[in-house]
Motif scaffolding. Structure first.
Motif, mmCIF file in Angstrom:
data_model
loop_
_atom_site.group_PDB
_atom_site.id
_atom_site.type_symbol
_atom_site.label_atom_id
_atom_site.label_comp_id
_atom_site.label_asym_id
_atom_site.label_seq_id
_atom_site.Cartn_x
_atom_site.Cartn_y
_atom_site.Cartn_z
ATOM 1 N N ARG A 1 2.204 1.724 -3.420
ATOM 2 C CA ARG A 1 1.196 2.303 -4.314
ATOM 3 C C ARG A 1 0.976 3.775 -4.009
ATOM 4 N N ARG A 2 0.945 4.094 -2.703
ATOM 5 C CA ARG A 2 0.740 5.487 -2.332
ATOM 6 C C ARG A 2 1.907 6.358 -2.798
ATOM 7 N N LEU B 1 3.567 10.044 -9.276
ATOM 8 C CA LEU B 1 2.899 10.331 -10.548
ATOM 9 C C LEU B 1 2.119 11.641 -10.472
ATOM 10 N N GLY B 2 1.492 11.872 -9.326
ATOM 11 C CA GLY B 2 0.758 13.123 -9.171
ATOM 12 C C GLY B 2 1.670 14.335 -9.210
ATOM 13 N N ARG C 1 3.928 5.655 -5.272
ATOM 14 C CA ARG C 1 3.893 5.724 -6.734
ATOM 15 C C ARG C 1 2.834 6.707 -7.209
ATOM 16 N N ASN C 2 1.666 6.647 -6.585
ATOM 17 C CA ASN C 2 0.613 7.592 -6.969
ATOM 18 C C ASN C 2 1.017 9.032 -6.664
ATOM 19 N N LEU C 3 1.697 9.203 -5.512
ATOM 20 C CA LEU C 3 2.150 10.550 -5.164
ATOM 21 C C LEU C 3 3.182 11.051 -6.171
ATOM 22 N N GLN D 1 0.824 -1.208 0.000
ATOM 23 C CA GLN D 1 0.000 0.000 0.000
ATOM 24 C C GLN D 1 0.858 1.257 0.000
#
Length: 476
Positions: A163-164, A170-171, A166-168, A160
């Motif tokens: 993923r967090r 990418l954001g 990676r999402n951060l 998790q």
């Protein structure tokens, strides 16, 4: 006034010019603001991580408490421990495992890392039945929940957290890219309009006072600057046109009285010839001759002013230049004869399209200047044809033109030696008029040093390059 010494320092590089330009400064300022915002947001997130972790542990503990009865029942032998563990893992969306207090794997994902070493405070919380978050400098946080007094539930947050993160990332990348593109578009929109203003100002500085910068009547400050430039160009154009028109009109009005004075000077010279021999009679005859010469020079000056005014007042919608084929060999031979100039045309039969009267004036002015520079030396007039243009050159064996003065001799009323020019009747308009005629034919004129067999020789060489096809057609 002497020219400033050249700067010995190397010129700016392309990167430094871009960085100092308005586009670079706007882009870098906007982009730096974006990076500062992202950095500040990261610092705030790191500073509030503990508070975020506490809220996350509390939410996870509520989920575990909801599933704890099933886990306790399974540990007591009344249920499927694997099924209960999978149900809890699905609810938490984490990788979980149930291990005994001595570390043996009981159920769940066997790849879940073992329980990390506990500090006394953390062990005390776990013994009291409270969840514990274990965080190391390297690795992701690990959650530990006591399941009764026989086992510990370990929740691995690595997936998790990855993923967090990676999402951060990418954001952040998307945000930086979006804001960077916005900065580029903003800087481009500003500098593109300023580039149009710069181009318009440069064209106006070159004398294209009819050029106008496109502006929005209801636009911003840049549009108002463009309107001010257009108004300035219009006012300057009107002022210059008025001055040129006045000069042309005055010159035209002077032609008639000058013609009358020349007739009277000729009559005076004829009467002076019939006077009896006397010192006073000789002075009268000499004065009559000088008066006739001065009036001839004045008539030439007025004609030059009229021709110059006609060329300057002709805008892009009307051309004062005729387009007539001219055979250069007889043309140059006729013009060179009064000045004893040696004429050569290569190849034979070379011709160009132009205005015979204007080109006559151009060549005559060049030959007249050359003969004045060397009254007893050689003067040459040559024409050499190429694929698309012809090079007309007039050379002499006079003192030549200093390199620093070669560009200025084509300015109006500029003379190399004022005293000598006045003695020879020069007003400084001859070469200026030659430059105007060359430009009107779509050509160029330049002053060079005379050379022979690759070696410098005394004298000057005036070179005119004209297109064989003739002057550009007027824009209708």
């Amino acid at each position: 006034m002497s020219e400033p010494a050249p700067d010995p320092r190397p010129g700016p590089t392309a990167l430094s010019r871009w960085r100092r330009g308005l586009f670079g400064r706007v882009f870098l300022t906007f982009f730096a603001a974006v990076l500062a915002f992202v950095t500040l947001a990261s610092i705030v997130q790191f500073a509030t991580r503990e508070r975020h972790d506490a809220g996350w542990v509390e939410a996870a503990d509520a989920v575990v408490e909801a599933h704890k009865p099933a886990l306790l029942a399974a540990l007591a032998g009344d249920g499927d421990l694997e099924a209960a563990t999978r149900a809890l893992a699905g609810a938490l969306e984490l990788r979980v495992a149930v291990r005994s207090l001595d570390g043996a794997h009981l159920a769940g994902d066997p790849a879940t890392p073992p329980l990390r070493p506990l500090r006394p405070r953390q062990r005390s919380r776990l013994e009291r039945g409270a969840p514990v978050m274990l965080r190391e400098k390297s690795g992701e946080p690990q959650l530990a929940f006591p399941i009764g007094d026989r086992a510990v539930l370990i929740a691995d947050t690595g997936d998790q957290a990855a993923r967090r993160a990676r999402n951060l990332a990418l954001g952040v990348i998307g945000l930086v890219g979006l804001l960077g593109a916005s900065a580029w578009l903003l800087a481009r929109s500003l500098t593109r309009r300023l580039a149009l203003l710069e181009d318009g100002a440069a064209r106006m500085a070159r004398g294209e006072l009819g050029h106008r910068v496109q502006v929005d009547p209801l636009g911003d400050e840049i549009d108002r600057l463009g309107r001010a430039m257009n108004d300035m160009a219009y006012q300057l154009g009107e002022l210059i046109r008025g001055q040129r028109s006045l000069l042309a009109n005055v010159s035209h009005e002077l032609k008639t009285p000058i013609a009358r004075l020349r007739v009277l000077a000729e009559l005076l010279a004829e009467r002076a010839e019939s006077l009896p021999e006397h010192p006073a009679s000789a002075r009268i005859r000499q004065g009559a001759v000088e008066l006739e010469q001065d009036l001839g020079e004045l008539a030439t000056l007025v004609q030059d002013l009229l021709t110059s005014g006609r060329l300057e007042l002709s805008g892009p919608h009307a051309s004062p230049v005729q387009r007539t084929p001219i055979d250069l060999a007889p043309f140059l031979a006729r013009l060179g004869a009064p000045f004893a100039a040696e004429v050569a045309v290569t190849p034979p039969g070379l011709s160009l399209v132009g205005d015979p009267l204007l080109l006559d004036r151009l060549i005559t002015n060049l030959l007249s200047n050359a003969r004045r520079a060397c009254p007893q030396g050689h003067v040459w007039a040559t024409a050499v044809g190429a694929a698309e243009d012809v090079t007309l050159a007039v050379e002499d064996e006079g003192p030549g033109i200093p390199p620093a003065e070669r560009a200025r001799v084509f300015e109006a009323f500029y003379r190399l030696d004022d005293a000598r020019a006045r003695d020879h009747g020069g007003a400084g308009l001859g070469l200026y008029l030659c430059a105007q005629i060359a430009r009107a034919h779509g050509g160029t004129i330049a002053a060079e040093g005379r050379q022979q067999a690759g070696e410098a020789r005394p004298g000057a060489r005036l070179v005119v390059r004209l297109p064989l096809a003739g002057p550009p057609a007027p824009v209708l």
